[in-house]
Design an enzyme around this catalytic site. Structure first.
Site, PDB file in Angstrom:
ATOM      1  N   HIS A  87       1.112  -1.319   0.010  1.00 53.86           N
ATOM      2  CA  HIS A  87       0.006  -0.052   0.070  1.00 53.86           C
ATOM      3  C   HIS A  87       0.991   1.439   0.080  1.00 53.86           C
ATOM      4  O   HIS A  87       1.893   1.255   0.446  1.00 53.86           O
ATOM      5  CB  HIS A  87      -0.892  -0.116   1.326  1.00 53.86           C
ATOM      6  CG  HIS A  87      -2.047  -0.987   1.112  1.00 53.86           C
ATOM      7  ND1 HIS A  87      -2.083  -2.193   1.620  1.00 53.86           N
ATOM      8  CD2 HIS A  87      -3.332  -0.889   0.540  1.00 53.86           C
ATOM      9  CE1 HIS A  87      -3.261  -2.873   1.152  1.00 53.86           C
ATOM     10  NE2 HIS A  87      -4.051  -2.062   0.748  1.00 53.86           N
ATOM     11  N   GLU A  89       0.956   3.950   1.683  1.00 53.26           N
ATOM     12  CA  GLU A  89       1.571   4.535   2.874  1.00 53.26           C
ATOM     13  C   GLU A  89       2.957   3.858   3.378  1.00 53.26           C
ATOM     14  O   GLU A  89       3.797   4.408   3.756  1.00 53.26           O
ATOM     15  CB  GLU A  89       0.493   4.519   3.870  1.00 53.26           C
ATOM     16  CG  GLU A  89      -0.645   5.290   3.658  1.00 53.26           C
ATOM     17  CD  GLU A  89      -1.803   4.626   3.008  1.00 53.26           C
ATOM     18  OE1 GLU A  89      -1.516   3.528   2.165  1.00 53.26           O
ATOM     19  OE2 GLU A  89      -3.113   4.870   3.007  1.00 53.26           O
ATOM     20  N   ARG A  94       8.894   3.335   3.712  1.00 56.99           N
ATOM     21  CA  ARG A  94      10.129   2.396   3.481  1.00 56.99           C
ATOM     22  C   ARG A  94      11.080   3.308   2.606  1.00 56.99           C
ATOM     23  O   ARG A  94      12.273   3.246   2.714  1.00 56.99           O
ATOM     24  CB  ARG A  94       9.720   1.285   2.971  1.00 56.99           C
ATOM     25  CG  ARG A  94       9.090   0.202   3.952  1.00 56.99           C
ATOM     26  CD  ARG A  94       8.602  -1.011   3.305  1.00 56.99           C
ATOM     27  NE  ARG A  94       8.044  -1.976   4.446  1.00 56.99           N
ATOM     28  CZ  ARG A  94       8.836  -3.030   5.001  1.00 56.99           C
ATOM     29  NH1 ARG A  94      10.027  -3.080   4.660  1.00 56.99           N
ATOM     30  NH2 ARG A  94       8.292  -3.568   5.810  1.00 56.99           N
ATOM     31  N   LYS A 185      12.445  -5.475   3.849  1.00 61.40           N
ATOM     32  CA  LYS A 185      13.112  -5.388   5.249  1.00 61.40           C
ATOM     33  C   LYS A 185      14.379  -5.534   5.234  1.00 61.40           C
ATOM     34  O   LYS A 185      15.406  -5.006   5.868  1.00 61.40           O
ATOM     35  CB  LYS A 185      12.125  -5.993   6.094  1.00 61.40           C
ATOM     36  CG  LYS A 185      10.889  -5.602   6.415  1.00 61.40           C
ATOM     37  CD  LYS A 185      10.339  -6.293   7.659  1.00 61.40           C
ATOM     38  CE  LYS A 185       9.090  -5.751   8.516  1.00 61.40           C
ATOM     39  NZ  LYS A 185       7.995  -5.856   7.282  1.00 61.40           N
ATOM     40  N   LYS A 220      15.273  -3.445  16.136  1.00 59.00           N
ATOM     41  CA  LYS A 220      14.148  -2.530  16.091  1.00 59.00           C
ATOM     42  C   LYS A 220      13.581  -2.476  17.506  1.00 59.00           C
ATOM     43  O   LYS A 220      13.027  -1.257  17.850  1.00 59.00           O
ATOM     44  CB  LYS A 220      12.916  -3.468  15.188  1.00 59.00           C
ATOM     45  CG  LYS A 220      11.770  -2.450  14.997  1.00 59.00           C
ATOM     46  CD  LYS A 220      10.823  -3.232  13.904  1.00 59.00           C
ATOM     47  CE  LYS A 220       9.648  -2.205  13.634  1.00 59.00           C
ATOM     48  NZ  LYS A 220       8.767  -2.821  12.546  1.00 59.00           N
TER      49      LYS A 220
END
Length: 252
Positions: A87, A89, A94, A185, A220
């Site tokens: 999507h 957003e 990213r 990622k 993270k």
């Protein structure tokens, strides 16, 4: 200093002039969504005559994303090499992270109050815009299958994906280095690690000096300021944001 229409107009101009046709929807039958990150800087400048300083505002698109799709649970991978959610957003977020990892580590993350502003300008490839143009057509409108990522970086700023991998990837090529999107990622994680190794130990924040940090999840979770800022942002403006299960974040 600036209005929602100014920001929207800047983003739409960037979309028309800086993004190629590849990955954009066919306006006869497809639509897409658009999201962007805009850097706004203010600087007081004094005119040549004796007068109070004028506040000059500069606006620059630093990241942009298009997209409407998720790949589905059965296609998700635990290796971090696929875009589970494309999507707009997520793609824009990213793309901005890629920009940060290539330029430098940010000074830090702070929680801020979110203000939501609505622009009256219409995105030319939005669902509503395409429906208006094709109002007399019997062709069924569908979401565009591709997603475009653009980052303000010197090399390969554009990245076009489909079904979670770079556009054009064959089934045989899935899992290869060439199939990865620049904003998946694992690619962002490796860029981040490369940036960390380029900084001396004494200049690193305490959280990045921990010897136990190995996986994407470890790093993270160690970013406490980021986690708090992101939690507040989600609660104020992104209530529907989906979080992946931990099992998809334990790659290196």
């Amino acid at each position: 200093m600036w209005s929602a229409d100014e920001i929207a107009g800047l983003c739409y101009l960037h979309y028309r002039t800086r993004l190629p046709k590849q990955g954009k929807p066919d306006p006869n039958r497809e639509w897409t969504s658009l999201a962007a990150v805009v850097k706004v800087e203010s600087a007081a400048q004094r005119e040549a005559l004796d007068s109070p300083g004028n506040l000059q505002v500069t606006k620059e698109v630093v990241a942009m994303g298009t997209g409407t799709k998720c790949i589905g649970q059965n296609k998700m991978r635990k290796t971090g090499d696929i875009l589970n959610d494309s999507h707009a957003e997520i793609v824009a977020k990213r793309s901005f992270q890629r920009c940060q990892h290539i330029s430098s580590l940010p000074d830090g993350f702070l929680t801020q109050e979110v203000k939501l502003l609505q622009s009256d300008l219409q995105f030319e490839h939005s669902r509503q815009a395409i429906q208006e143009v094709q109002s007399n057509s019997k062709t069924k409108l569908v979401p565009c299958s591709a997603a475009i990522s653009w980052s303000a970086v010197p090399e390969q700023p554009l990245d076009v994906t489909s079904d979670g991998f770079r556009q054009g990837t064959t089934k045989k090529g899935i899992g290869s280095q060439q199939s990865r999107s620049k904003i998946c990622k694992v690619e962002l994680f490796h860029k981040f690690q490369k940036l960390v190794t380029s900084i001396s130990q004494e200049d690193l924040p305490d959280t990045l000096r921990m010897k136990t940090l190995k996986t994407y999840w470890d790093y993270k979770e160690a970013a406490l300021n980021y986690q708090e800022a992101w939690r507040v942002l989600r609660s104020q403006a992104l209530l529907g944001w989906v979080k992946n299960a931990k099992e998809y974040l334990h790659f290196t």
